[in-house]
Motif scaffolding. Structure first.
Motif, PDB file in Angstrom:
ATOM      1  N   SER A 124     -38.588 -19.874 -52.739  1.00 13.60           N
ATOM      2  CA  SER A 124     -38.798 -21.144 -52.040  1.00 13.60           C
ATOM      3  C   SER A 124     -40.186 -21.241 -51.399  1.00 13.60           C
ATOM      4  CB  SER A 124     -37.720 -21.362 -50.980  1.00 13.60           C
ATOM      5  OG  SER A 124     -37.887 -20.445 -49.930  1.00 13.60           O
ATOM      6  N   LYS A 151     -43.965 -21.837 -51.159  1.00 11.59           N
ATOM      7  CA  LYS A 151     -44.964 -22.593 -51.908  1.00 11.59           C
ATOM      8  C   LYS A 151     -46.326 -22.240 -51.333  1.00 11.59           C
ATOM      9  CE  LYS A 151     -41.709 -26.319 -52.756  1.00 11.59           C
ATOM     10  NZ  LYS A 151     -40.617 -25.391 -52.712  1.00 11.59           N
ATOM     11  N   ASN A 161     -35.468 -15.249 -50.301  1.00 15.96           N
ATOM     12  CA  ASN A 161     -35.865 -16.647 -50.490  1.00 15.96           C
ATOM     13  C   ASN A 161     -37.314 -16.793 -50.919  1.00 15.96           C
ATOM     14  OD1 ASN A 161     -33.331 -17.752 -49.615  1.00 15.96           O
ATOM     15  ND2 ASN A 161     -33.909 -17.107 -47.563  1.00 15.96           N
TER      16      ASN A 161
END
Length: 145
Positions: free
Chosen positions: A62, A64, A59
């Protein structure tokens, strides 16, 4: 000079395995220590740590750069631990419910028989708290002796 996380993450996203390996090496012991404090179990800690690192890898897109990479990893590890606890609670609850499976009736819960039945239930499921058993009795609306 050590590369910052905000440089390593985009490299890892582009398929640079060395970049993710650096991130892994940088945060593995930190994550392990965090999980060990939560779980107090080395085997469970190792398992959750490995799963958390795998989830981080899968992941990574995802992530940031709004928070530190370590904060993001800790949040993933914390959610995994909470999921583990929920699963354990469901399994205990399910095991307890299937053990009674509606076979008890209110006639069994009277006089001298009530206390031994309750005590045997508590002994048989000592991993459950007495509160769970009492709550179950209350929800079934069985008379309390």
């Amino acid at each position: 000079m050590e590369e910052d996380d905000f440089i390593l993450v985009p490299k890892a996203l582009q398929g640079d395995d060395d970049a993710f390996s650096l991130l892994f090496q940088r945060y593995h012991s930190f994550l392990y220590k965090y999980l060990l404090k939560l779980t107090l179990d080395e085997d469970l800690c190792s398992e959750l740590c490995q799963e958390a690192m795998m989830k981080c890898y899968l992941n990574l897109s995802s992530y940031k750069n709004e928070a530190k990479f370590s904060t993001w990893m800790i949040s993933i590890a914390s959610r995994l631990y909470m999921d583990y606890l929920r699963k354990q609670q469901r399994e205990k609850s399910s095991l307890y419910r299937t053990s009674f499976s509606g076979k008890l009736n209110t006639k069994e819960w009277n006089g001298a028989r009530c206390f031994p039945i309750l005590m045997n239930s508590i002994r048989a499921f000592e991993f459950l708290s007495c509160f769970d058993i009492i709550t179950d009795i209350h929800t079934r609306r069985l008379p309390i002796c």
